[in-house]
Design an enzyme around this catalytic site. Sequence first.
Site, short mmCIF file in Angstrom:
data_model
loop_
_atom_site.label_atom_id
_atom_site.label_comp_id
_atom_site.label_asym_id
_atom_site.label_seq_id
_atom_site.Cartn_x
_atom_site.Cartn_y
_atom_site.Cartn_z
N LYS A 24 62.16 -20.15 90.40
CA LYS A 24 61.43 -19.03 89.79
C LYS A 24 61.94 -17.76 90.46
O LYS A 24 61.56 -17.44 91.57
CB LYS A 24 59.93 -19.22 90.09
N GLY A 76 58.48 -14.33 100.31
CA GLY A 76 57.72 -13.29 99.61
C GLY A 76 56.57 -12.87 100.51
O GLY A 76 56.63 -13.03 101.73
N SER A 77 55.52 -12.37 99.90
CA SER A 77 54.42 -11.84 100.72
C SER A 77 53.54 -12.97 101.25
O SER A 77 53.46 -14.05 100.66
CB SER A 77 53.60 -10.86 99.90
N GLY A 102 50.35 -13.07 101.22
CA GLY A 102 49.27 -13.34 100.28
C GLY A 102 49.67 -14.40 99.25
O GLY A 102 48.92 -15.34 98.98
N GLU A 160 58.84 -18.01 104.21
CA GLU A 160 59.07 -16.85 105.08
C GLU A 160 58.40 -15.67 104.41
O GLU A 160 58.61 -15.41 103.23
CB GLU A 160 60.57 -16.62 105.27
N CYS A 188 61.88 -7.20 104.98
CA CYS A 188 60.79 -7.81 105.76
C CYS A 188 60.94 -7.47 107.23
O CYS A 188 59.99 -7.49 107.99
CB CYS A 188 60.80 -9.31 105.55
N GLU A 190 51.51 -4.17 106.34
CA GLU A 190 52.87 -4.07 105.81
C GLU A 190 52.87 -3.13 104.61
O GLU A 190 52.11 -3.31 103.67
CB GLU A 190 53.38 -5.46 105.37
#
Length: 546
Positions: free
Chosen positions: A212, A266-267, A269, A294, A328, A426
Site C-alpha cells: 500500500k 509512518g506516524s 498514530g 518505524e 523522521c 512532532e
Amino acid sequence: MTNARPSTPPPSNEPVRAYAPGSDARAALQQRLRELRGQRVDVPAIIGGEAVFTGATTEMVVPHEHSHVLGEFHHAGADEVAQAIDAAQAAKGEWAAMDFADRAAIFLRAADLLAGPWRDTLNAATMLGQSKNAHQAEIDAACELIDFFRFNVHYAEQLYAEQPNSPGAAWNQMQYRPLEGFVLAVTPFNFTSIQGNLPTAPALMGNTVLWKPSERATYAAYFLYKLLEEAGLPDGVINFLPAENGADVGDPALASEHFAGLHFTGSAGTFNHLWSSIGERLPTYRTYPTIVGETGGKDFIVAHASADVDAVATAIVRGSFEYQGQKCSASSRLYMPASIWPEIRAEVAAQLDTITTGPPEDFTNFVNAVIDQRAFDEITAYIDAAAASDDAEIIMGGAYDDSDGYFIEPTVIQAHDPHYATMEEEIFGPVTTVYVYPDDDFAGTLDLVDETSPYALTGAIFARDRAVIRQAMDRLEQAAGNFYINDKPTGAVVGQQPFGGARRSGTNDKAGSWLNLVRWVSPRAIKETFTPATHYSYPWNAPDAA
Ligand code: NAD
C-alpha cells in the site's frame, strides 16, 4: 542446472551525483523533469502483474504548483485486496523455492537499473511528486534505494550462511523459511527509498507482498513498481495497491487469515491503530504475525558550552530544514547553552538569510514545498499558535503562502517553557524550536532531553569536551536509536548507520541491516542423524557389576 554456490558482489555505497551547473547529469535530470511534467500518468492497481483500473481515482498534483496535475491513481478496495491475497499466495511457492542467487540477481539488477537508465526518472518523479530538490531526491530515490537493494542482498547472504554446530554424528541445518502467508507493506510519503525498501526486503527473503504506497506519493511509487517489473520481479510477488484511505487496503488485508507480517513506516498514530487491529484479530491468524514499524521522532540537538558555534549552526540549518523538515530524523528541539547561544543564533540567521524557498525545478532553491494542504494547515497552525503564545516567540521565519504551492519559510521558535508544545510534538515541517538553558545546568538539561518526548529516534550532542560527550552518551542512552556526536541527526546511510529508534519511534528493527531481514524469516532447525540409535537402552541403565 548449475551447481555453483556464487558469492554476491560486495556492496559499497552509491556515489552521490553533484548536479553542478554545466554537468551532463544536471542537463539530463532537467530534461527528464520537463518530459514528466509534459505527461499525465494513469496509475492502476497491479495485481498478479495485471493492471487494474478501478475507475475510482485521485489526482496526483505537484506540491509546489498544486494546479499542475501529474495524473491520477485508481483506488484499490476490498475486492482488489482479495485478488491480491490470492495472487500473493499463488506466487509464493515458486518464489520461495527459487534459488537465492536468482532472487538476489533481480534486486541487484534493480539497483543497476536505478543507478543507470532509471535514475533520472525516479529522481524527477520524486522532485515533482514530493517536492524534493535535486540533492534530496538523489540521496533518497537514487542512492539510498540502490544501497538498500545491494546491501540487503549482502546481508541476506550472510544470514543464510549462519548455521548451527554439527559436533557429532549428526548434521544440523537452519532453514530460513519465509513467513507462512503474505506481508503487508505500508509506506510513508517522505522517502521514495523507504517506499521501495518496505515491500522488497521481505520479498528478497522469499515472501510475497501486498504493498500500500502512500496516497501522498503514489506517483514515484508507481515508477518504482515499473522498475521492479523491468528488473524481472515475477508477477504476484509484490502487488501494488494504491488507495486514498489507507484503511481501504489495510482493513481487508488485516482481516485475512493469511496475514503474516506488517512492514510499516509512518506516524505513530497509524502504527498504534494497525497494531491494535492486529491484536484484536490475533486468534483468526494461522501464525503470530511479525510486526515491524518505524514511526515518528522528536529529534534533538544538544550543544554544550564547549561546542563549535559554526558546526552547531550548520547542523541546525541542515538538520531542521532540509526537505522542509519532513524527515523522521529532522532536528526539531534544540537545547542551547546561554553563553554561546547569541553567536549560534546569529550564524543560523545569517545562513537562513541566504536560503530561498521555491520550486525544485529551480536548482537555486534549497527549501521547497511541504507535501499537501493537510500538512500545510497542520504546520502553520503551530506557527500561528507560537506567534500568539506568551510561552514562545518566533525568532526567524514564520511566513507561509499556499496560493501556488504549499510553501512555508524555515521557522525558528524560541520556547521559554521547555515543555511548550513545539518542544514535545512532532510537527513534520520546516519548524524547529530552541530552548536556551543556563550553562551550569548541563546535567539537568540532559534529564530534560531524555524525559521530554515519548519518541526516541535520533539526537545529537555537540561538544569539544570529551568528558561531556561521554556524559551525554550515557545519560541519553535510551533517548535515540541513532545518536550523533558533532554531526546533524539526519542523513543515516545504509550499511553505515542502520536506522531506527525505540520508545514511540518504533520497533527499532534497523532498516537496511540483517536485523531487519531476520524479521522476515521463520527459521526451521533440521537435524539429520547418519547412524541412528537402534535400541532405547543407555549404559547408565545397566545394573552395577556384582
Ligand atoms: P501516515 O501515518 O499518515 O501514513 C503512513 C502510511 O499509512 C500511508 O501509506 C497511509 O495511507 C497508511 N495508512 C494510514 N491509515 C491506515 C490504515 N488504517 N490501514 C492501512 N494503512 C494506513 O504517515 P506519513 O505522513 O506518510 O509519514 C510521515 C510519518 O512517518 C512521520 O510521523 C515520520 O516521522 C514517519 N517516518 C518514520 C520513519 C522512520 O524510519 N522512523 C521514516 C520516515 C517517516
